[in-house]
Design a protein around this motif. Structure first.
Motif, mmCIF file in Angstrom:
data_model
loop_
_atom_site.group_PDB
_atom_site.id
_atom_site.type_symbol
_atom_site.label_atom_id
_atom_site.label_comp_id
_atom_site.label_asym_id
_atom_site.label_seq_id
_atom_site.Cartn_x
_atom_site.Cartn_y
_atom_site.Cartn_z
ATOM 1 N N TYR A 181 7.459 41.186 12.111
ATOM 2 C CA TYR A 181 7.559 41.106 13.567
ATOM 3 C C TYR A 181 9.019 41.034 13.982
ATOM 4 O O TYR A 181 9.794 40.211 13.473
ATOM 5 C CB TYR A 181 6.826 39.872 14.086
ATOM 6 C CG TYR A 181 7.021 39.644 15.572
ATOM 7 C CD1 TYR A 181 6.596 40.587 16.496
ATOM 8 C CD2 TYR A 181 7.645 38.490 16.043
ATOM 9 C CE1 TYR A 181 6.778 40.391 17.857
ATOM 10 C CE2 TYR A 181 7.826 38.278 17.397
ATOM 11 C CZ TYR A 181 7.396 39.240 18.297
ATOM 12 O OH TYR A 181 7.585 39.041 19.640
ATOM 13 N N LEU A 182 9.417 41.894 14.914
ATOM 14 C CA LEU A 182 10.751 41.897 15.499
ATOM 15 C C LEU A 182 10.624 41.310 16.901
ATOM 16 O O LEU A 182 9.959 41.890 17.769
ATOM 17 C CB LEU A 182 11.300 43.324 15.544
ATOM 18 C CG LEU A 182 12.692 43.537 16.130
ATOM 19 C CD1 LEU A 182 13.732 42.707 15.397
ATOM 20 C CD2 LEU A 182 13.059 45.013 16.073
ATOM 21 N N ASP A 183 11.248 40.171 17.126
ATOM 22 C CA ASP A 183 10.985 39.377 18.327
ATOM 23 C C ASP A 183 11.799 39.855 19.528
ATOM 24 O O ASP A 183 12.662 39.145 20.050
ATOM 25 C CB ASP A 183 11.278 37.912 18.033
ATOM 26 C CG ASP A 183 10.679 36.979 19.088
ATOM 27 O OD1 ASP A 183 9.852 37.447 19.888
ATOM 28 O OD2 ASP A 183 11.039 35.787 19.094
ATOM 29 N N GLU A 184 11.488 41.063 19.976
ATOM 30 C CA GLU A 184 12.099 41.619 21.184
ATOM 31 C C GLU A 184 11.071 42.478 21.909
ATOM 32 O O GLU A 184 10.117 42.983 21.300
ATOM 33 C CB GLU A 184 13.321 42.480 20.849
ATOM 34 C CG GLU A 184 14.493 41.727 20.263
ATOM 35 C CD GLU A 184 15.727 42.617 20.151
ATOM 36 O OE1 GLU A 184 16.052 43.306 21.142
ATOM 37 O OE2 GLU A 184 16.351 42.635 19.078
ATOM 38 N N ILE A 185 11.283 42.665 23.197
ATOM 39 C CA ILE A 185 10.440 43.572 23.993
ATOM 40 C C ILE A 185 11.047 44.965 23.893
ATOM 41 O O ILE A 185 12.109 45.228 24.471
ATOM 42 C CB ILE A 185 10.366 43.100 25.456
ATOM 43 C CG1 ILE A 185 9.743 41.708 25.525
ATOM 44 C CG2 ILE A 185 9.560 44.093 26.297
ATOM 45 C CD1 ILE A 185 9.881 41.047 26.882
ATOM 46 N N LEU A 186 10.403 45.848 23.174
ATOM 47 C CA LEU A 186 10.974 47.166 22.874
ATOM 48 C C LEU A 186 10.125 48.332 23.388
ATOM 49 O O LEU A 186 10.509 49.490 23.226
ATOM 50 C CB LEU A 186 11.170 47.316 21.356
ATOM 51 C CG LEU A 186 12.132 46.314 20.699
ATOM 52 C CD1 LEU A 186 12.191 46.556 19.194
ATOM 53 C CD2 LEU A 186 13.518 46.425 21.323
ATOM 54 N N THR A 187 8.994 48.026 24.008
ATOM 55 C CA THR A 187 8.087 49.075 24.469
ATOM 56 C C THR A 187 7.431 48.651 25.771
ATOM 57 O O THR A 187 7.179 47.461 25.980
ATOM 58 C CB THR A 187 6.990 49.344 23.412
ATOM 59 O OG1 THR A 187 7.591 49.735 22.187
ATOM 60 C CG2 THR A 187 6.031 50.450 23.865
#
Length: 331
Positions: free
Chosen positions: A211-217
């Protein structure tokens, strides 16, 4: 694509599937073109649209000649259309992009960097997402965040096979997947009506997720979206879910995994009952009996399923005012 360059800066294949997405497809494609990551191939498949989607895609490809465009004369199904793109893809990593969703700036760079740092059998890097409506207005987040923008609650990573059986926690369009894993699994199962739960079950048994903890989509929510169809009596989604639950049953090893699957099956007994697919509810019940003795609530629903009660209209009316937004999801 040079194998040498692919080692230095791995290529990413974005497979964008459009079906009657004329209002959104150009924004989706532009969000790929605008990424700051240099090595991207974009494969676009119009899946038999009857609106102006193909026309708008053609105009876009005239300005960006490197895009590969496949126009299906009829809708061959989401999974088969994706596999068409996968057969052409050459990148180390793959993104399955719906033509009404949007990649946020920097997504590819950040996910590739995360992948390249991972050690061990990782097949997927996924992230947080913002939900948007038809006009593009943000209406919520997949994971609620704190003041610093990080998810407030822990998000499963690593071995996620049991969490995948327990609940819907991955926002599908945020995933970046290893192409060799997709090929090893034979792509998406074309006998199914949707892709994500099946891919999760088959891949998470063998590989890890990060899990990459950023809003990317940005994921677009519309009244006619694919997942919204699960509340109607003519839905085909639940039949596919039963097939995937049997695949999961064959892959469960520990008592905790079987218990997690049982919880999921109990929920789908109810969902099948609510959409008046009573025979299917009983089939879910048969699977539950293979795992454990049903609780009294499940026995009650299975008993009521034999009466063929007209409950769907009441169920959909309830969903309109219910604050429990996840009740209509494929979880």
């Amino acid at each position: 694509m040079s194998p040498f360059l692919n080692q230095i800066k791995p290529w990413v294949s974005v497979i964008c599937i459009s079906y009657n997405h004329a209002s959104y497809v150009q924004q989706a494609l532009q969000s790929v073109v605008d990424q700051d990551y240099p090595n991207v191939e974009l494969i676009v498949i119009d899946n038999g649209s009857i609106d102006r989607s193909a026309e708008f895609i053609t105009r876009f490809t005239e300005r960006h000649s490197a895009i590969r465009f496949i126009q299906n004369p009829v809708n061959v199904g989401l999974n088969r259309a994706f596999n068409q793109g996968l057969a052409l893809a050459e990148g180390r990593y793959v993104i399955d992009l719906s033509a009404d969703d949007v990649l946020l700036p920097g997504r590819l760079s950040k996910q590739v960097a995360q992948f390249e740092k991972l050690a061990g059998p990782y097949a997927v890097v996924f992230s947080n997402a913002a939900y948007i409506d038809r006009s593009g207005r943000e209406v919520g987040l997949h994971y609620v965040v704190d003041a610093s923008g990080h998810a407030r609650l822990p998000v499963p990573s690593g071995n996620v096979f049991k969490p995948i059986l327990e609940s819907y926690f991955i926002c599908t369009p945020t995933m970046m997947m290893r192409r060799d894993v997709l090929n090893e699994l034979g792509g998406y199962d074309e006998s199914l009506a949707y892709e994500d739960f099946d891919f999760w079950v088959r891949s998470a048994r063998l590989y890890h997720y990060a899990y990459l903890d950023e809003i990317l989509t940005q994921k677009r929510l519309t009244p006619d979206s694919f997942s919204a169809r699960i509340v109607y009596t003519n839905t085909t989604l639940l039949h596919s879910t039963l097939a995937v639950c049997y695949k999961a049953f064959e892959r469960c090893v520990t008592p905790d995994e079987f218990r997690a699957l049982a919880g999921r099956v109990r929920r789908f007994i109810r969902k099948a009952f609510y959409v008046e697919q009573f025979d299917l509810a009983l089939e879910f019940g048969d699977l539950l009996y293979h795992i454990e003795q049903p609780d009294w609530q499940s026995k009650l629903i299975l008993g009521l399923s034999k009466l063929h009660l007209p409950v769907n209209k009441l169920y959909r009316r309830y969903l309109k005012w219910s604050p429990v937004l996840h009740s209509a999801k494929l979880d």
